[in-house]
Design a protein around this motif. Structure first.
Motif, PDB file in Angstrom:
ATOM      1  N   PHE A  29      78.818  -5.863  43.898  1.00 27.57           N
ATOM      2  CA  PHE A  29      79.782  -5.872  45.003  1.00 27.57           C
ATOM      3  C   PHE A  29      79.076  -5.907  46.349  1.00 27.57           C
ATOM      4  N   VAL A  30      78.103  -5.029  46.528  1.00 23.67           N
ATOM      5  CA  VAL A  30      77.520  -4.903  47.856  1.00 23.67           C
ATOM      6  C   VAL A  30      76.546  -6.029  48.183  1.00 23.67           C
ATOM      7  N   VAL A  31      75.807  -6.519  47.188  1.00 20.98           N
ATOM      8  CA  VAL A  31      74.900  -7.647  47.451  1.00 20.98           C
ATOM      9  C   VAL A  31      75.715  -8.923  47.669  1.00 20.98           C
ATOM     10  N   SER A  32      76.791  -9.085  46.914  1.00 16.56           N
ATOM     11  CA  SER A  32      77.641 -10.267  47.101  1.00 16.56           C
ATOM     12  C   SER A  32      78.257 -10.282  48.490  1.00 16.56           C
ATOM     13  N   ALA A  33      78.608  -9.113  49.028  1.00 11.13           N
ATOM     14  CA  ALA A  33      79.177  -9.054  50.374  1.00 11.13           C
ATOM     15  C   ALA A  33      78.207  -9.621  51.398  1.00 11.13           C
ATOM     16  N   ALA A  34      76.904  -9.427  51.172  1.00 11.89           N
ATOM     17  CA  ALA A  34      75.900  -9.947  52.104  1.00 11.89           C
ATOM     18  C   ALA A  34      75.747 -11.458  52.011  1.00 11.89           C
ATOM     19  N   ALA A  35      76.227 -12.085  50.925  1.00 15.08           N
ATOM     20  CA  ALA A  35      76.169 -13.553  50.734  1.00 15.08           C
ATOM     21  C   ALA A  35      74.745 -14.089  50.928  1.00 15.08           C
ATOM     22  N   PRO A  36      73.802 -13.752  50.028  1.00  7.38           N
ATOM     23  CA  PRO A  36      72.404 -14.129  50.226  1.00  7.38           C
ATOM     24  C   PRO A  36      72.167 -15.622  50.430  1.00  7.38           C
ATOM     25  N   LEU A  37      72.805 -16.476  49.642  1.00  5.79           N
ATOM     26  CA  LEU A  37      72.561 -17.907  49.790  1.00  5.79           C
ATOM     27  C   LEU A  37      73.071 -18.420  51.131  1.00  5.79           C
ATOM     28  N   THR A  38      74.249 -17.969  51.534  1.00  6.04           N
ATOM     29  CA  THR A  38      74.799 -18.398  52.819  1.00  6.04           C
ATOM     30  C   THR A  38      73.920 -17.921  53.972  1.00  6.04           C
ATOM     31  N   THR A 219      74.744  -6.715  56.192  1.00  5.56           N
ATOM     32  CA  THR A 219      76.081  -6.139  56.324  1.00  5.56           C
ATOM     33  C   THR A 219      76.806  -6.106  54.984  1.00  5.56           C
ATOM     34  N   GLY A 220      77.330  -4.947  54.648  1.00 10.27           N
ATOM     35  CA  GLY A 220      78.055  -4.766  53.398  1.00 10.27           C
ATOM     36  C   GLY A 220      77.349  -3.870  52.406  1.00 10.27           C
ATOM     37  N   PHE A 221      76.033  -3.658  52.577  1.00  7.29           N
ATOM     38  CA  PHE A 221      75.305  -2.859  51.595  1.00  7.29           C
ATOM     39  C   PHE A 221      75.818  -1.417  51.565  1.00  7.29           C
ATOM     40  N   GLU A 222      76.314  -0.934  52.697  1.00 11.04           N
ATOM     41  CA  GLU A 222      76.714   0.465  52.809  1.00 11.04           C
ATOM     42  C   GLU A 222      78.030   0.772  52.097  1.00 11.04           C
ATOM     43  N   SER A 223      78.702  -0.261  51.580  1.00  6.86           N
ATOM     44  CA  SER A 223      80.020  -0.052  50.974  1.00  6.86           C
ATOM     45  C   SER A 223      79.942   0.547  49.571  1.00  6.86           C
ATOM     46  N   THR A 224      78.758   0.910  49.098  1.00  5.72           N
ATOM     47  CA  THR A 224      78.648   1.534  47.779  1.00  5.72           C
ATOM     48  C   THR A 224      79.536   2.770  47.653  1.00  5.72           C
ATOM     49  N   VAL A 225      79.575   3.599  48.713  1.00  2.85           N
ATOM     50  CA  VAL A 225      80.312   4.862  48.616  1.00  2.85           C
ATOM     51  C   VAL A 225      81.822   4.653  48.539  1.00  2.85           C
ATOM     52  N   ILE A 226      82.304   3.476  48.920  1.00  2.00           N
ATOM     53  CA  ILE A 226      83.741   3.209  48.852  1.00  2.00           C
ATOM     54  C   ILE A 226      84.230   3.263  47.403  1.00  2.00           C
ATOM     55  N   TYR A 227      83.333   2.985  46.460  1.00  2.00           N
ATOM     56  CA  TYR A 227      83.724   2.896  45.054  1.00  2.00           C
ATOM     57  C   TYR A 227      83.480   4.201  44.301  1.00  2.00           C
ATOM     58  N   ARG A 228      83.362   5.296  45.026  1.00  4.63           N
ATOM     59  CA  ARG A 228      83.069   6.577  44.372  1.00  4.63           C
ATOM     60  C   ARG A 228      84.105   6.926  43.306  1.00  4.63           C
ATOM     61  N   ARG A 229      85.373   6.729  43.608  1.00  2.00           N
ATOM     62  CA  ARG A 229      86.430   7.114  42.674  1.00  2.00           C
ATOM     63  C   ARG A 229      86.432   6.262  41.415  1.00  2.00           C
ATOM     64  N   GLU A 230      85.788   5.103  41.468  1.00  7.29           N
ATOM     65  CA  GLU A 230      85.787   4.201  40.316  1.00  7.29           C
ATOM     66  C   GLU A 230      84.423   4.112  39.646  1.00  7.29           C
ATOM     67  N   ALA A 231      83.473   4.917  40.106  1.00 12.07           N
ATOM     68  CA  ALA A 231      82.101   4.846  39.596  1.00 12.07           C
ATOM     69  C   ALA A 231      81.896   5.805  38.426  1.00 12.07           C
ATOM     70  N   ARG A 232      81.034   5.400  37.496  1.00 11.41           N
ATOM     71  CA  ARG A 232      80.585   6.301  36.443  1.00 11.41           C
ATOM     72  C   ARG A 232      79.470   7.178  37.008  1.00 11.41           C
ATOM     73  N   ASP A 233      79.633   8.490  36.888  1.00 12.58           N
ATOM     74  CA  ASP A 233      78.660   9.453  37.405  1.00 12.58           C
ATOM     75  C   ASP A 233      78.268   9.107  38.841  1.00 12.58           C
ATOM     76  N   PRO A 234      79.207   9.203  39.795  1.00  9.51           N
ATOM     77  CA  PRO A 234      78.968   8.712  41.154  1.00  9.51           C
ATOM     78  C   PRO A 234      77.792   9.369  41.861  1.00  9.51           C
ATOM     79  N   ASP A 235      77.462  10.620  41.520  1.00  5.88           N
ATOM     80  CA  ASP A 235      76.341  11.275  42.195  1.00  5.88           C
ATOM     81  C   ASP A 235      75.012  10.588  41.890  1.00  5.88           C
ATOM     82  N   ARG A 236      74.948   9.845  40.814  1.00  6.94           N
ATOM     83  CA  ARG A 236      73.748   9.076  40.493  1.00  6.94           C
ATOM     84  C   ARG A 236      73.946   7.586  40.744  1.00  6.94           C
ATOM     85  N   THR A 237      75.123   7.090  40.369  1.00  3.72           N
ATOM     86  CA  THR A 237      75.376   5.651  40.453  1.00  3.72           C
ATOM     87  C   THR A 237      75.314   5.139  41.885  1.00  3.72           C
ATOM     88  N   ILE A 238      75.939   5.867  42.813  1.00  2.00           N
ATOM     89  CA  ILE A 238      76.018   5.389  44.199  1.00  2.00           C
ATOM     90  C   ILE A 238      74.649   5.350  44.872  1.00  2.00           C
TER      91      ILE A 238
END
Length: 519
Positions: A29-38, A219-238
């Motif tokens: 999600f977060v790397v795609s937001a940055a659109a590396p190729l573009t 821009t966009g890398f910081e959005s990892t924490v937005i998915y806390r409620r949907e993450a497996r083991d968020p204290d490690r995953t995020i």
């Protein structure tokens, strides 16, 4: 005497899919937001033109700065479990007035970063169609079609989006790796050189402009924490996903830009970037791999833009969901789809807003790239950088008031260093804003001033809520109550929620030394 029948329990309310995302999913999600190729094919040639062969080092420096920021940011994510991400962190550290201002900044930031890109979708699709078929495709139908496609992607479940973004990300990074492999195998134009990283190549006046572009590319890398409620083991995953995203983007950007410089040669690459910046990467891959690869790159740039749009759309939906639950936005936006577990009404509202802005620019006969993309993206980018700066400042302020076992590096040294570096980065971006917008001084002044204006309006809203709706103000960014298990979606088994390693109380602490109340 027979007992009266027990009243039926009310049906469980639909919720986001719990424990549905792993480290790789959130990274997609977060790397795609940055659109590396573009970013590489569309922006890196300009960075080379401005900064010379030292441009790759600019991406490394930006990556190091954001890695330092991630130290305090991910530490905070283990202590603050609110769904509000950025604004929740800022509220807990700097107070509710600043937090509500940050919430409005997040809305304009993520919406600006996404909606403007529909102009880029229209122009890149038109360019691809022209290059591959010779046909002229109007940009507006493409942008409107993209709005519907992205709406559907956000409407579906989050794991559907993660799988789709995984495929698109592999495609766009794969074509860049193919280009790099071709250059390395053939030894570049004049042999391979590390001169791009020599102090004489890096310490030049144009490096400031390169740094401005480089920070925008993350821009966009910081959005990892937005998915806390949907993450497996968020204290490690995020934290893992955050560090993976920063490390990958920093190293990958620097490596690919260095590779393209080797493809032309240190002396010739500036000339090539000056003559045809948009064709630099296509010329390189045609020479070192073949024309068929250039055709693929055209197609994958379109899919790269779509991936970025979907990633930002999902992030915006979750911010809108959180703010609707807070009472800041209409309550209807907090509704979750019973089957897909998606904030579907928030997604519909965001799509409608995007359509209004796209149609407004089209009716004004504005250019989809120079005006829709650049004018809407720029305040969004500045808003997100301002949010990162506020979040960095919030970390030491928060940990100064709570009892914890975190070290000084995570809670003081790294966050303060990040705040200084981000302040410099924000200054660089604002001072070089004309490079991003290609607009007049008057337009640039309006675009930059929009960010503090939104923040101040948020502070005004906070004061109004405090006096007129104190119940909303008092519970703003409060910690969620612990739950035993997440409600099961249709066809799913109930999934227990992970237990946070450092839970914070949902209400005021019982001891005065634990935490001071937020302002």
């Amino acid at each position: 005497m027979p007992e009266p029948p027990a009243s039926p329990e009310p049906p469980a309310q639909p919720s986001l899919r719990r424990a549905g995302l792993g480290t790789a999913d959130i990274s997609f999600f977060v790397v795609s937001a940055a659109a590396p190729l573009t970013v590489m094919a569309g922006v890196a040639p300009v960075a080379i033109l401005l900064g010379g062969i030292g441009a790759p080092a600019g991406y490394l420096l930006a990556g190091l700065t954001l890695a330092v920021f991630a130290v305090g940011f991910t530490t905070m994510s283990r202590h603050v479990r609110s769904a509000g991400a950025f604004y929740a962190f800022i509220t807990r550290g700097l107070g509710k007035r600043v937090g509500i201002g940050a919430a409005l900044l997040a809305l304009i930031g993520y919406n600006g970063m996404e909606i403007g890109v529909y102009g880029l979708l229209g122009t890149t699709t038109a360019d691809t169609a022209r290059a591959l078929t010779g046909l002229d495709v109007p940009w507006l139908p493409v942008a409107l079609g993209g709005l519907l496609l992205i709406w559907y992607g956000g409407f579906r479940s989050i794991d559907f989006g993660a799988k789709l973004l995984g495929v698109l990300l592999v495609a766009e990074t794969g074509i860049l790796v193919l280009l790099a492999a071709g250059v390395l195998l053939k030894g570049g134009a004049h042999g391979l050189s590390l001169g791009s990283f020599a102090p004489g190549a890096v310490l030049v006046p144009g490096t400031a402009a390169v740094l401005a572009f480089a920070f925008a590319a993350f821009t966009g890398f910081e959005s990892t924490v937005i998915y806390r409620r949907e993450a497996r083991d968020p204290d490690r995953t995020i934290p893992r996903a955050t560090y993976i995203a920063v490390a990958f983007l920093g190293l990958f950007y620097a490596f690919i830009v260095w590779t393209v410089i080797q493809a032309f040669g240190a002396a010739e690459v500036i000339t090539a970037a000056t003559e045809d910046p948009g064709g630099l990467f296509f010329a390189a891959i045609t020479t070192y791999v073949g024309p068929w690869a250039a055709d693929l790159m055209h197609v994958f740039i379109v899919t790269s833009v779509l991936a970025s749009l979907l990633a930002f759309h999902n992030a915006i939906n979750r911010y809108a969901l959180a703010l609707a639950e807070e009472g800041i936005l209409p309550a209807a936006l907090a509704r979750i789809h019973p089957r897909h577990g998606s904030p579907y009404l928030a997604g519909a509202a965001q799509t409608a807003l995007g359509a209004l802005i796209v149609l407004g620019f089209a009716l004004a006969e504005a250019d989809p790239y120079q005006q829709l993309l650049l004018w809407v993206n720029t305040p969004g980018m500045i808003a997100l950088m301002a949010l990162m700066l506020l979040a960095a400042l919030a970390v030491p302020a928060y940990f100064r008031r709570v009892t914890h076992t975190e070290g000084r590096w995570r809670t003081v040294i790294a966050p303060v260093a990040a705040a200084v570096l981000l302040a410099v980065a924000l200054f660089l971006v604002i001072s070089k804003v004309d490079l991003f917008t290609m607009a007049s001084t008057r337009v640039n002044t309006v675009l930059v001033a929009l960010v503090p204006a939104v923040f101040l309006s948020g502070i005004g809203l906070a004061q109004r809520l405090k006096t007129r709706r104190p119940e909303i103000y008092d519970r703003f960014a409060a910690e969620p109550a612990p739950e035993a298990a997440a409600p099961a979606l249709e066809g799913e088994e109930p999934c227990p929620l992970p237990t946070p390693s450092s839970p914070e109380p949902a209400s005021a602490p019982s001891t005065p030394t634990a935490q001071k109340p937020a302002r």
